[in-house]
Scaffold this active site. Sequence first.
Site, PDB file in Angstrom:
ATOM      1  N   LYS A   1       0.979  -1.376  -0.121  1.00 35.95           N
ATOM      2  CA  LYS A   1       0.070  -0.095  -0.096  1.00 35.95           C
ATOM      3  C   LYS A   1       0.802   1.249  -0.005  1.00 35.95           C
ATOM      4  CE  LYS A   1      -4.050   2.178   2.189  1.00 35.95           C
ATOM      5  NZ  LYS A   1      -3.832   3.538   1.950  1.00 35.95           N
TER       6      LYS A   1
ATOM      7  N   LYS B   1      -8.175  -2.992   3.347  1.00 37.52           N
ATOM      8  CA  LYS B   1      -6.704  -2.246   3.842  1.00 37.52           C
ATOM      9  C   LYS B   1      -6.327  -2.577   5.319  1.00 37.52           C
ATOM     10  CE  LYS B   1      -9.070   2.182   4.577  1.00 37.52           C
ATOM     11  NZ  LYS B   1      -9.291   3.436   4.309  1.00 37.52           N
TER      12      LYS B   1
HETATM   13  P1  AMP Z   1      -7.119   5.034   2.189  1.00 39.86           P
HETATM   14  O1  AMP Z   1      -6.878   6.290   1.546  1.00 39.86           O
HETATM   15  O2  AMP Z   1      -6.477   5.027   3.550  1.00 39.86           O
HETATM   16  O3  AMP Z   1      -8.704   4.679   2.072  1.00 39.86           O
HETATM   17  O4  AMP Z   1      -6.615   3.850   1.178  1.00 39.86           O
HETATM   18  C1  AMP Z   1      -6.781   3.587  -0.063  1.00 39.86           C
HETATM   19  C2  AMP Z   1      -5.890   4.180  -0.950  1.00 39.86           C
HETATM   20  O5  AMP Z   1      -4.778   3.520  -0.980  1.00 39.86           O
HETATM   21  C3  AMP Z   1      -6.230   3.960  -2.340  1.00 39.86           C
HETATM   22  O6  AMP Z   1      -7.218   4.972  -2.766  1.00 39.86           O
HETATM   23  C4  AMP Z   1      -4.980   4.337  -3.034  1.00 39.86           C
HETATM   24  O7  AMP Z   1      -4.690   5.592  -3.276  1.00 39.86           O
HETATM   25  C5  AMP Z   1      -3.914   3.900  -2.110  1.00 39.86           C
HETATM   26  N1  AMP Z   1      -2.997   2.573  -2.355  1.00 39.86           N
HETATM   27  C6  AMP Z   1      -2.082   2.566  -2.265  1.00 39.86           C
HETATM   28  N2  AMP Z   1      -1.210   1.231  -2.760  1.00 39.86           N
HETATM   29  C7  AMP Z   1      -2.610   0.648  -3.386  1.00 39.86           C
HETATM   30  C8  AMP Z   1      -2.705  -0.594  -3.916  1.00 39.86           C
HETATM   31  N3  AMP Z   1      -1.888  -1.370  -4.258  1.00 39.86           N
HETATM   32  N4  AMP Z   1      -3.920  -0.847  -4.495  1.00 39.86           N
HETATM   33  C9  AMP Z   1      -5.237   0.060  -4.253  1.00 39.86           C
HETATM   34  N5  AMP Z   1      -4.986   1.050  -3.554  1.00 39.86           N
HETATM   35  C10 AMP Z   1      -3.776   1.672  -3.175  1.00 39.86           C
END
Ligand code: AMP
Length: 599
Positions: free
Chosen positions: A266, A443
Amino acid sequence: MPRTKFLQLAEVFERLEKTASSLAMIDILADFFPKISPEEAKISAYLLRGELAPAYENLEIGLADKMVARAIAKSENIKVEKVKLLYNKTGDLGLVVVSLREMSRRDKNLKLKSSVVRRPNIDFLTVKEVFEKLIEIARIGGEGSQDKKINLLADLFSKTSNLEAKYIIRTILGTLRLGVGEMTFLQGLAKAFGAGKKDKEILEYAFNVLSDLGEIACIVSESGIKKISEIKPKVGAPIRVMLSNRIQELEEIKDHISGLVSVEEKYDGERIQAHIKKTGETSLFSRRQDNITHQYPDIIDGLKKSFAGKEAIVEGEVVAYNEAKGKLLPFQVLMSRRRKHNIEEYVKKIPVRYFLFDLLYLDGKNYLKQPLKERRAVLERSFSDKGGKKINPINFGRYAITDDLSEIKSYFNDSIKRGAEGVMIKDYSGIYQAGSRGWLWIKFKKEYQKELADNFDLAVIGGLYGAGRRAKTYGSLLVAAYNPITNKYYSFTKVGTGFTDENLSRLMKMFEKYKLKEKHKSVETGMKPDVWFEPKIVMEISGAEITVSPIHTVAKDKIKTGGLALRFPKFLRWREDKSAENATTVEEIYNIYKMGVKK
Ligand code: AMP
């Protein structure tokens, strides 16, 4: 079909403005839309949201309040000082026009119904005529453009009634605020043209794919719901991104996904959806669908070199990267690439990597309903990963395919060591659920292992003046979570720590534009800040515990004894990449609270 007068639409605006109930709004919309033509439905959809085009086109009229005041003075044939004086009193140029006209009417001792007072001998303008005029004004650029805009506006005002002028002015200034959320609008269309819940889902799907309420209103009014169910992605129109849910311990994966998962690094950067057209023209959209193409010429160039197909829509995360050390850099570093000027200089100063992780559309085929396994395979066939060589910033995101928990755990630990903020765990046979937050993507971050799970992205809805060192700024900000079903913002906490002096000194200016005279109708809170704001700006905060409070309102309907509130909140950063409608949802917070209660 008769040509609809703009006055009719203004009357719809007035009815919508007077209610805060989504159900009442749905009825008003369902009553209006079947009466107008498909073209008018498209225009009305944009205007109802205070826009002239789908939000991602960012077509603004580009006139500040001073200019609009000049246009009003011109059309009403009075001195601009008089307009300004009234504006200072009411804070709303829309109302200024109404009172100016009423005053002059009183002078002339005319007794006309105020909502339709208008200049004599002129036909009411149609919805289309007003819209086309506004587009014309928006598109004027170059030398002397401000004066040209003012003249056209003054001419437009002079042909309108009070009610029309009031709403046209608010549209131009971006202060329409009818509070019709995207989902409320779609429910209105479903009620107007469909039959029940399933049709609402079809419309929601179409919106998630096209992100264009106007286009959807037009298709559904012309050809019905069936046509809309066949909708495909359109290269150049951003697809609403798929979102993830969080877990507190990796053991919980099995509660949601059985079988193989793709466990992925991530990255802590900015999500970008890239649209490559057959012509080679490429656009980059942020997660909130801003067009950010100009910020990343290096990515555009990299995509050109890597792509082997004709047209595609792909997604990935862009991260600032230290090429010499081969290390990922934090989000804040990347944000210094958010600029209008000196882009080329910053391309060199702050190199980035674009880690691709999904493919949504390729050469005429819609991949949204294909399993991740297939999407990934096609992605890797269609793009070449330069494997970290400097000549091309395009990389594939790191991942492993497994169904073994211990492997997921060690992948997580390795990712953290490499500087990632955690992992994404994705159902390997899952589809791409555009615009929704389901359990096909999960996540997990390192913070989740501590006492409280994660940070929250919250919309700022109010400010409280500071004392002492903070006397000239806000001492704390009232922040809220979003509920897309009710289209309302629920207060969650008040944040006063974590701001740097620089942050603090900027607060007043930053929020000036969003100040309101009273609480926004989509805000629910038991707190009374000194100043109310329109929910627009999103900040990320951390906290130590979720408790039940008599003042805050998150999940109040479920908790009964009060709403959920966050204790010991701390400001972490602004989330320019998120709009208020992308804030953490009430449901997410409620789920975290329930997890805590279970423990
Ligand atoms: P959050 O912003 O904490 O809700 O986490 C989701 C975000 O993580 C997504 O919108 C992406 O911008 C980011 N992200 C980073 N790496 C990945 C990945 N491998 N797959 C999907 N999203 C990712």
